[in-house]
Design an enzyme around this catalytic site. Structure first.
Site: not given
Length: 251
Positions: A17, A20, A148, A161-162
């Site tokens: 990734g 960006r 995160s 996501y978590c």
């Protein structure tokens, strides 16, 4: 730690990734310090070309590769090609590729759950597996995973996501123990609210709420995360492994 324009000379860095947002900032930080960067992306050729043009001064030290980190076969093919063109091996892997498909769990489509886990967590497994096989030959390596705080705090509407981000931390801790004797370090970087495309779609009210929750009362910049990546990837960071560096403004 201060980094010169030659701090990573002769090092090969892979950033998933990497064209960006956070990935771009990380790729550019390594390029600015002399590294040869292989930046991967999934499908946005236009953004990739714009990134390449913006860093034309790097010349042949910047290579772009379009494939999906969630696809094991595509990842294996990438590493086979890399082994052929980089006989001295890869020194740094930054697992940055990730996506969000938000929704409350009771209404979440199975494909949204599966795609987020496959990219964010499965992609780390795929890339790290082949990175380890590459790095053990030289008995040196730095593997980073961009996780995160969501993995620890949990955020409504982001169960997939978590879960993926919490999984990255568990994967990192296990892998760090497996490869420590081969002089390969494995760490996570946990960015808080960073101004990138990933959170550009936040409603204004939610953005204000999140900003108020940060002790520094602002969102971070991609360059803040890139600096953390340089620190953990440096040769001097040889005794830092199995840990998570938070870049959260005190969140």
């Amino acid at each position: 730690m201060k980094f010169s324009s030659s701090s990573f000379d002769n090092q090969v860095v892979v950033v998933t990734g990497g064209t960006r947002g956070l990935g771009r900032a990380i790729s550019e930080a390594f390029l600015a310090r002399g590294a040869r960067v292989h930046a991967t992306y999934r499908s946005n050729d236009r953004e990739a070309d714009a990134f390449k043009d913006a860093n034309a001064s790097a010349g042949d030290r910047l290579m772009l590769h379009g494939f999906d980190v969630a696809d094991y076969d595509e990842v294996e093919s990438f590493w086979k090609r890399l082994d052929e063109c980089v006989p001295d091996g890869v020194q740094v892997l930054v697992n940055n590729a990730g996506l969000r498909r938000d929704g409350v769990l009771a209404m979440m489509a199975p494909e949204d759950w599966n795609q987020v886990l496959a990219t964010n967590l499965g992609g780390c497994y795929h890339m790290s597996k082949f990175a380890v096989l590459n790095m053990v030959r030289q008995r040196y390596g730095r593997i980073l995973m961009i996780t995160s705080p969501a993995g620890s705090f949990g955020f409504q509407g982001q169960g997939n996501y978590c879960a993926s981000k919490a999984g990255q931390v568990g994967l990192m801790r296990a892998l760090a123990k497996e490869v420590a004797r081969r002089k390969i370090t494995v760490n996570c970087i946990s960015p808080g609210f960073i101004d990138t495309d990933l959170i550009a779609d936040l409603p204004e009210a939610l953005r204000a709420e999140y900003t108020a929750s940060v002790p520094m009362r602002r969102f971070g910049q991609p360059s803040d995360v890139a600096y953390a990546a340089l620190c953990l990837a440096a040769p001097e960071a040889s005794y830092i492994t199995g840990t998570t560096l938070e870049v959260t403004g005190g969140l």
